[in-house]
Design a protein around this motif. Structure first.
Motif: not given
Lengths: 295, 295, 295, 295
Positions: B18, B20, B26-27, B30-31, B33-36, B73, B233, B237
Motif C-alpha cells: 500500500f 498512502m 507534515l503529512s 505522519i504517513v 510514522e504510521t507505518g506505511f 521530512a 489510498w 489525508n
C-alpha cells in the motif's frame, strides 16, 4: 475595499476581532469560508506544514511562495507572522515590498534575533533585539510601504524572555514612537495576568493584539473587558489536521481498506469545490473551441 | 537501502502493498510514522493543498519544491503522481533528473495531454496521448535515470476515457515494451469490474498498481486475489484534514474561544515533536558556545 | 570522479590552481569550455547578476536556484561563496545538505555576521563572528556532509576588518582545529604583503586560497613561491559582461540599428550551441514519432 | 505613469520605437540606464542565461522569478516574450495575473504549441496553434487583466512556418478580432520582404511589432516608412556578454593572471554603483543605531 484597508479597520475596530490561523492555500480558503474576517499566517504552522522547524529553516522566499498561494486563494486580509523580518532593517523593508506585491495586508515582526526560535521553546533563554535597532527596522518598514494602509505590528517578547512589565512597556512605547500600527503582547503563562498588567498601564495608546494559545481557558469576555483589539487563534487548523491525519492514517493502515474512512472525510466533490473546479469548466465553455482542450 | 530500491522491492513484492497519500512535509511524516512503507505524492492533493486546481496550475518546479520538503521530512520512498510529465519527452526526462536529485523514488505518468484535468472531472471527454509519443516519453525517462532502481510507472487512462478493455491492453502492452516498471490501471467505476477484466488478460506481465478511490467498497481481499501489486489510498489525508479544519474553524468561529477545541487537536508539544525540535536543542548543545544562539 | 573529489584534488594539489568566477548557467558553461578546472560561484557576481546587492538581499534558496542551473550546465566542480552560511550553524548545515543534492562541490563561509556586506565596502567597520560560534558552525557543516570529499573552506576576514596578523593566525588555527579543509585569507590591500606575512607563519598547516581582486598587479609567480594552493579570479566574467553590455546597448541606442553590432557579438548559432540545441534535435529523432513534437 | 501605460503609449506612438533585450536584473538596469524606453524580456536570452534551452525547459515560475528581479531593478516597462503562454488559456490567464503582480507591463504570446522550440531552429517543421484555440487564449488573457493598460501582443508565426502571406493576414485579423493590442509579425528571412508584404495589406489595423534579428542589415528608415510601431533588438545584450566572457576567460586562463584584464572590464566600483550600494549606506545611516549593523 483593499485587503490592507480591511485589516486596518479590523485592527482599529472598537470590537474584539479574531484572526484564524492558516498555513497553505487550502486552510486559508477554509478560514474565509467559515466567516472569519482575517487570516493569521502563522510561522509555526507554515513551517510545520512544510515539514521543517520554526527556526528560519525555510527561507523567507519559500515563506513568500506559501503566502502567494494563500493570498490567491482568498479575499480576506492576511497578517503574516514575519518572525524578525528575516534579517536586519534592509531585509525587513524588502519583505514589505514583496508582501505588498502579493497582496498580503500586513506583517507582525518580533523583537528577537535571527534565526529565531519558537517562543514556546526555551523562551526564557532567548535574547531580545536591541530596542534602537528594532525601532530602526520598524521605521524602515513603514517608510517602504506604498499602500498607506499596510499594517506593521510589533510583537513584544519581553514577558516571554522574563523581563517583566516595565521592560514590556518600555519596548511597546518605543515601537509606538517608531511608528507601528499595533503591538502584539505575547505571554506563555496559562493565565492572562501578564497581559492584564500591561493593558492597565498601556491605556489604549495603540491597538493591542494577543495570542491566547497558552491561556486558552481564559474567557473571551475578559479580552473584551480589557480592551484587546484582536485575538489570534494561532495554530488550531494545523493542530486539528495533525490529529485527523494521524487518526485516518492509522485506521487505514490497520484495516488495509478505506471503506470505513469514507464517511468521516470530505468527499472528492468537496475537494473539487474548494479548488473552484466549476469556474474552470465554465471558462472552458467560454474560451475553448468545442472538443478542444488547448495546449 | 536506497529509497529507489525500497520502492522497487515494494512494487515487485509478491504481496499486495500500500501507498498512502501525502501532500506536504507534515503529512508525509505522519504517513511514515504510521507505518506505511511508501508515500503517494498525489497531484490532486498537492494542488488542493496549495489552493489551486489539478490542471497544472502550479508549475512543475513548484511541485518539485513541495516534493523536496516531503522527501527531506521522511525516510520511506515517495512515488510522484507526475501527471503527463509536464510536457513532452524532454520535459519528462528533465523531471526524472530533478526527482533523482531530490531523492524521490519514482514517478507515475499518465497518457493524457498537457495541461491535464483530474480524471474524476469530465473524464470521458478527455483525449488520450498518442501511444507512440507516450512510448517515446517512457523511453526518454528510462534512458535518463542514473539510479537503476528509479521507478517509472505508466498510468493507463483508457478505461476512464471510455475506450474499454482492448485499448487498455494495447496501451499497457505498448508501455511495457517501452520499458516501464509497472502499469497503473485507473477506473472511475464504483466496482472493480474494469480492473478485474484487465487482470484476467494481463497475466502478470508487469506489476499492476490501482487507485481504489471510487471502488472503495471493494474488499481488499479481492485485490490480493486478482494479483494486484500496489493499492494507493490516494487522497485520504487531504480529505480528512479538510473535514477537520472545517469543523474546528466553524466551532471556534461560533464559540469565539478555543478552550473546547483544545482536547480534540494535537498539542503544541506534538507539533514540536513532529518538527524534531529536540534534535535542534541537542545540536545547539553541541555546536553553540554556551549562552550564544549564533548568527 | 565526483565533482567533490575533483575539487578536493584541486585544493590539495601541489601546484597553484585557479578558480574562475561564474554567476549563472551561461557563464559557468563558458568557464568550463575555456579549460578552467573549477568555478567560483561568487556571491557578489550572483547578486549583481540578479540585480540586487551583496547583502543577503536574495534569499539563500534563490542563490540555490542559481547554483542548480550552474551545476546542471557543467561538469567541473563549483565552490560556492556562501557568505556566513546564511544564519547560524543550523542554517549552515542545512545549506550543506542542499548543496550536496545539487552537486555543488564545496562552500566557503566567512567569519562575518548575517546579513553580510561585501568586504570591499566599508570593510573595516564590519564586526567579525565570535570564534567559538564560527568553529561550531564549521563542525556542524562537516558533520552534516554525506560525501566525505565535500569541501568546507573558511574565509578569514580579520585583515579586512583591521585586526592584523596575530588575530588572523589565531582564527585560521581555530578553524583548522574545527575541521575546515582550507582557509581563504582575504585582503583588500593593493599589494600582497598581508597574505605574505600570513604564509610565513602558517607553514602549510592547511591549503590556502586567495582572491587577488585588489592586488591584481602582483605576479602570479609570487603566489606560487609563497605556496598558495588556489587563486580565485573572483568577478571578471561579470565585470566584462557589464562593460560589453553597456557598450553594445549604447551603440544600438545611438545608431538605432543592429547591423554594426552583428560582427562583434556571438552569433545566434553560438547561442544555440552553448544551449546544446543539437542534443535535443538528436533526442527528438530518437524519442518522437515522426512529424510529432509531443505534448 | 504606470509601467503598463508607458508600454501602451510606446506601442501606440506614431513614431518607430525600440525595445532592447535583457535577461536578468543586471542587463535590465543597463538597458534602462542607456536610455531605452522599454525592455524585451527575451525567452531565448533568459533561457540561455539560465543555461537551458529555449524549449520550456525552465518552468514558467522560474521565468517569473527572473522577471521579478528584472522588474525590481528598473522603472521602464518590460514586455515579456511569453512563448505560448506556457499551456492553454487557463495557464495563460494565470500568467497575466502573475505578471501584473510583478509589475510587468505586457506579454507577447506566439501561435505555436507547448513546449515550444525557438523559431530559428527548424522553424518550418513547427505546427501552429489552432486559430480558434489561440483566439480563446487571447480573450481569456484580456478578460483577466485588472490594469486596463496591460498589453497583450500576438506573435504570428505563419511566415516562419512557411504558410505565407494569406495565412498570416488571416491569423493577424483573427487575433485582432479576439482583442490583442498589437501583432508581432516574425520572419526568418534575411530581407524584410515578408514583413513588407504584410504591412501593405494590413493597413494599420493594429500596431505592428517586428524582430529584425535575421534582417539586421535592413536600414531602420525602411521600418519607419512601412509604419512599423516597434522594433525589438532581441538578443544583443546576451550575445555580447557571451563574446566578452569567452574572450576574458580565455585571456585569463592563458595568462594565468588578471592584471591585463583590469582595464577592459567594469571596475568593482561600477558593480557596486549598478547595485545601488550607496542607497543602502545612506539607509544604514538612517535606520541603524551607530556601530550596529542589525540582525
Amino acid at each position: 475595499m483593499r485587503k490592507t484597508s480591511r485589516l486596518k479597520h479590523l485592527i482599529n475596530s472598537r470590537n474584539l476581532e479574531f484572526l484564524m490561523e492558516a498555513h497553505n492555500g487550502l486552510s486559508s480558503k477554509i478560514v474565509e469560508e467559515t466567516g472569519f474576517k482575517g487570516i493569521w499566517a502563522s510561522g509555526l504552522s507554515i513551517s510545520a506544514g512544510l515539514g521543517v522547524r520554526d527556526n528560519n529553516e525555510a527561507s523567507w522566499t519559500q515563506i513568500l511562495d506559501v503566502l502567494e498561494f494563500m493570498s490567491d486563494a482568498t479575499s480576506i486580509p492576511i497578517l503574516l507572522d514575519g518572525d524578525t523580518g528575516y534579517g536586519n532593517f534592509n531585509n525587513a523593508r524588502r519583505l514589505v515590498a514583496k508582501l505588498e506585491q502579493r497582496n498580503i495586508a500586513g506583517v507582525c515582526i518580533e523583537d528577537k534575533l535571527f534565526p529565531k526560535t519558537n517562543s514556546f521553546i526555551n523562551g526564557q533563554a532567548q535574547p531580545l533585539a536591541d530596542i534602537d535597532e528594532f525601532c530602526g527596522k520598524i521605521k524602515a518598514m513603514k517608510d517602504t510601504q506604498t499602500d498607506e494602509d499596510f499594517m506593521v505590528v510589533a510583537r513584544v517578547e519581553s514577558f516571554i524572555a522574563g523581563w517583566g512589565l516595565e521592560e514590556t512597556l518600555r519596548r511597546a512605547e518605543a515601537y509606538h514612537q517608531a511608528g507601528v500600527d499595533a503591538v502584539l503582547i505575547h505571554s506563555h503563562r496559562s493565565d492572562i495576568s501578564e497581559i492584564e498588567s500591561f493593558m492597565k498601564e498601556w491605556q489604549g495608546r495603540l491597538p493591542v493584539v494577543i495570542v491566547p494559545t497558552k491561556y486558552y481557558a481564559t474567557p473571551t469576555k475578559r479580552f473584551v473587558d480589557m480592551g484587546i483589539s484582536v485575538a489570534i487563534w494561532a495554530n488550531h487548523n494545523l493542530r486539528t489536521s495533525i490529529a485527523a491525519m494521524q487518526k485516518i492514517s492509522k485506521q487505514i493502515f490497520q484495516e488495509e481498506r478505506i471503506a470505513n474512512a469514507e464517511s468521516e472525510i470530505a468527499s472528492l466533490e468537496e475537494v473539487f469545490r474548494l479548488q473552484r473546479a466549476e469556474e474552470l469548466q465554465e471558462a472552458e465553455q467560454k474560451y475553448l473551441p468545442s472538443g478542444n482542450r488547448g495546449s
